[in-house]
Motif scaffolding. Structure first.
Motif, PDB file in Angstrom:
ATOM      1  N   THR A 211       0.839  -1.192   0.000  1.00 20.77           N
ATOM      2  CA  THR A 211       0.000   0.000   0.000  1.00 20.77           C
ATOM      3  C   THR A 211       0.874   1.241   0.000  1.00 20.77           C
ATOM      4  O   THR A 211       2.045   1.195   0.378  1.00 20.77           O
ATOM      5  CB  THR A 211      -0.945   0.043   1.209  1.00 20.77           C
ATOM      6  N   ASN A 212       0.283   2.311  -0.417  1.00 16.16           N
ATOM      7  CA  ASN A 212       0.972   3.593  -0.481  1.00 16.16           C
ATOM      8  C   ASN A 212      -0.035   4.648  -0.046  1.00 16.16           C
ATOM      9  O   ASN A 212      -1.055   4.822  -0.706  1.00 16.16           O
ATOM     10  CB  ASN A 212       1.475   3.851  -1.907  1.00 16.16           C
ATOM     11  N   VAL A 213       0.231   5.303   1.051  1.00 14.97           N
ATOM     12  CA  VAL A 213      -0.647   6.362   1.558  1.00 14.97           C
ATOM     13  C   VAL A 213       0.170   7.642   1.623  1.00 14.97           C
ATOM     14  O   VAL A 213       1.301   7.635   2.110  1.00 14.97           O
ATOM     15  CB  VAL A 213      -1.199   6.019   2.954  1.00 14.97           C
ATOM     16  N   ILE A 214      -0.383   8.699   1.135  1.00 16.56           N
ATOM     17  CA  ILE A 214       0.337   9.963   1.171  1.00 16.56           C
ATOM     18  C   ILE A 214       0.738  10.267   2.618  1.00 16.56           C
ATOM     19  O   ILE A 214      -0.037  10.038   3.565  1.00 16.56           O
ATOM     20  CB  ILE A 214      -0.511  11.103   0.553  1.00 16.56           C
ATOM     21  N   GLU A 215       1.948  10.746   2.782  1.00 14.50           N
ATOM     22  CA  GLU A 215       2.531  10.914   4.105  1.00 14.50           C
ATOM     23  C   GLU A 215       1.654  11.731   5.041  1.00 14.50           C
ATOM     24  O   GLU A 215       1.523  11.404   6.222  1.00 14.50           O
ATOM     25  CB  GLU A 215       3.906  11.575   3.965  1.00 14.50           C
ATOM     26  N   SER A 216       1.057  12.771   4.525  1.00 15.15           N
ATOM     27  CA  SER A 216       0.269  13.677   5.372  1.00 15.15           C
ATOM     28  C   SER A 216      -0.989  13.033   5.938  1.00 15.15           C
ATOM     29  O   SER A 216      -1.584  13.557   6.883  1.00 15.15           O
ATOM     30  CB  SER A 216      -0.114  14.928   4.581  1.00 15.15           C
ATOM     31  N   LEU A 217      -1.385  11.888   5.380  1.00 18.67           N
ATOM     32  CA  LEU A 217      -2.611  11.220   5.823  1.00 18.67           C
ATOM     33  C   LEU A 217      -2.343   9.908   6.557  1.00 18.67           C
ATOM     34  O   LEU A 217      -3.294   9.280   7.058  1.00 18.67           O
ATOM     35  CB  LEU A 217      -3.532  10.960   4.631  1.00 18.67           C
ATOM     36  N   LYS A 218      -1.100   9.511   6.608  1.00 14.59           N
ATOM     37  CA  LYS A 218      -0.773   8.282   7.329  1.00 14.59           C
ATOM     38  C   LYS A 218      -1.177   8.406   8.792  1.00 14.59           C
ATOM     39  O   LYS A 218      -0.984   9.425   9.417  1.00 14.59           O
ATOM     40  CB  LYS A 218       0.726   7.996   7.210  1.00 14.59           C
ATOM     41  N   GLY A 219      -1.728   7.327   9.298  1.00 15.76           N
ATOM     42  CA  GLY A 219      -2.200   7.340  10.675  1.00 15.76           C
ATOM     43  C   GLY A 219      -3.678   7.671  10.793  1.00 15.76           C
ATOM     44  O   GLY A 219      -4.315   7.346  11.791  1.00 15.76           O
ATOM     45  N   ARG A 220      -4.218   8.315   9.760  1.00 16.53           N
ATOM     46  CA  ARG A 220      -5.657   8.629   9.765  1.00 16.53           C
ATOM     47  C   ARG A 220      -6.399   7.877   8.660  1.00 16.53           C
ATOM     48  O   ARG A 220      -7.542   7.469   8.852  1.00 16.53           O
ATOM     49  CB  ARG A 220      -5.895  10.126   9.586  1.00 16.53           C
ATOM     50  N   PHE A 221      -5.772   7.718   7.508  1.00 18.57           N
ATOM     51  CA  PHE A 221      -6.400   7.056   6.370  1.00 18.57           C
ATOM     52  C   PHE A 221      -5.712   5.714   6.119  1.00 18.57           C
ATOM     53  O   PHE A 221      -4.496   5.593   6.264  1.00 18.57           O
ATOM     54  CB  PHE A 221      -6.273   7.903   5.110  1.00 18.57           C
ATOM     55  N   ALA A 222      -6.506   4.737   5.703  1.00 18.35           N
ATOM     56  CA  ALA A 222      -5.952   3.434   5.353  1.00 18.35           C
ATOM     57  C   ALA A 222      -6.718   2.863   4.168  1.00 18.35           C
ATOM     58  O   ALA A 222      -7.942   3.044   4.067  1.00 18.35           O
ATOM     59  CB  ALA A 222      -6.032   2.478   6.533  1.00 18.35           C
ATOM     60  N   ILE A 223      -5.999   2.182   3.310  1.00 22.97           N
ATOM     61  CA  ILE A 223      -6.608   1.565   2.137  1.00 22.97           C
ATOM     62  C   ILE A 223      -6.536   0.053   2.273  1.00 22.97           C
ATOM     63  O   ILE A 223      -5.556  -0.486   2.799  1.00 22.97           O
ATOM     64  CB  ILE A 223      -5.922   2.046   0.837  1.00 22.97           C
ATOM     65  N   SER A 224      -7.574  -0.601   1.806  1.00 26.62           N
ATOM     66  CA  SER A 224      -7.597  -2.058   1.819  1.00 26.62           C
ATOM     67  C   SER A 224      -8.462  -2.529   0.659  1.00 26.62           C
ATOM     68  O   SER A 224      -9.135  -1.721   0.007  1.00 26.62           O
ATOM     69  CB  SER A 224      -8.146  -2.582   3.152  1.00 26.62           C
ATOM     70  N   ARG A 225      -8.449  -3.830   0.419  1.00 28.77           N
ATOM     71  CA  ARG A 225      -9.268  -4.352  -0.664  1.00 28.77           C
ATOM     72  C   ARG A 225      -9.741  -5.757  -0.330  1.00 28.77           C
ATOM     73  O   ARG A 225      -9.107  -6.485   0.426  1.00 28.77           O
ATOM     74  CB  ARG A 225      -8.510  -4.321  -1.985  1.00 28.77           C
ATOM     75  N   ASP A 226     -10.870  -6.098  -0.926  1.00 25.82           N
ATOM     76  CA  ASP A 226     -11.423  -7.447  -0.832  1.00 25.82           C
ATOM     77  C   ASP A 226     -11.644  -7.914  -2.259  1.00 25.82           C
ATOM     78  O   ASP A 226     -12.638  -7.539  -2.900  1.00 25.82           O
ATOM     79  CB  ASP A 226     -12.732  -7.418  -0.039  1.00 25.82           C
ATOM     80  N   ASN A 227     -10.706  -8.690  -2.760  1.00 27.90           N
ATOM     81  CA  ASN A 227     -10.786  -9.103  -4.162  1.00 27.90           C
ATOM     82  C   ASN A 227     -11.950 -10.053  -4.421  1.00 27.90           C
ATOM     83  O   ASN A 227     -12.397 -10.169  -5.568  1.00 27.90           O
ATOM     84  CB  ASN A 227      -9.466  -9.713  -4.599  1.00 27.90           C
ATOM     85  N   SER A 228     -12.428 -10.710  -3.414  1.00 26.73           N
ATOM     86  CA  SER A 228     -13.594 -11.581  -3.614  1.00 26.73           C
ATOM     87  C   SER A 228     -14.846 -10.757  -3.920  1.00 26.73           C
ATOM     88  O   SER A 228     -15.815 -11.281  -4.475  1.00 26.73           O
ATOM     89  CB  SER A 228     -13.832 -12.440  -2.375  1.00 26.73           C
ATOM     90  N   LYS A 229     -14.798  -9.483  -3.554  1.00 28.95           N
ATOM     91  CA  LYS A 229     -15.927  -8.584  -3.804  1.00 28.95           C
ATOM     92  C   LYS A 229     -15.571  -7.514  -4.838  1.00 28.95           C
ATOM     93  O   LYS A 229     -16.375  -6.597  -5.065  1.00 28.95           O
ATOM     94  CB  LYS A 229     -16.345  -7.907  -2.499  1.00 28.95           C
ATOM     95  N   ASN A 230     -14.365  -7.610  -5.422  1.00 27.72           N
ATOM     96  CA  ASN A 230     -13.904  -6.603  -6.386  1.00 27.72           C
ATOM     97  C   ASN A 230     -14.048  -5.188  -5.822  1.00 27.72           C
ATOM     98  O   ASN A 230     -14.457  -4.264  -6.528  1.00 27.72           O
ATOM     99  CB  ASN A 230     -14.685  -6.713  -7.704  1.00 27.72           C
TER     100      ASN A 230
END
Length: 123
Positions: free
Chosen positions: A57-76
């Protein structure tokens, strides 16, 4: 490829939202997915990206700690969890798909875009 983002809305400062983006029309699980945001009069800016497997994952530095990205490929579906929201997070949030094998933060590395979902954070 069609990308449909949802989950935006009005939230108070300090609140949380989780955005979702469902991909259809192509095997999205094979590709990097990302989130960008844009406010009126400003350029679209990178927020976060996740590799096809979700292992990188890659999160812009200014948002790290507050924003997180994830995915569920079974649900696209790719998610953007946003916590401790601030008024400056108010924006139209877009999901995008990149044919790149990396997790780029550069807008022109993304090939497909969905319509945005509006997030409004009240003070």
């Amino acid at each position: 490829v069609q990308l449909q983002a949802s989950g935006g809305g009005l939230v108070q400062t300090g609140g949380s939202l989780r955005l979702s983006c469902v991909a259809s029309g192509r095997t999205s699980s094979s590709f990097t997915m990302g989130w960008f945001r844009q406010t009126s009069g400003k350029e679209r800016e990178f927020v976060a990206a996740t590799s096809a497997s979700g292992s990188r994952t890659n999160v812009i530095e200014s948002l790290k700690g507050r924003f997180a990205i994830s995915r569920d490929n079974s649900k696209n579906t790719v998610y953007l969890q946003m916590n401790s929201l601030k008024p400056e997070d108010t924006a139209l949030y877009f999901c995008a798909l990149s044919l790149s094998g990396n997790v780029p933060s550069v807008i022109d590395r993304y090939n497909y875009w969905g319509r945005g979902t509006l997030v409004t954070v009240s003070s």
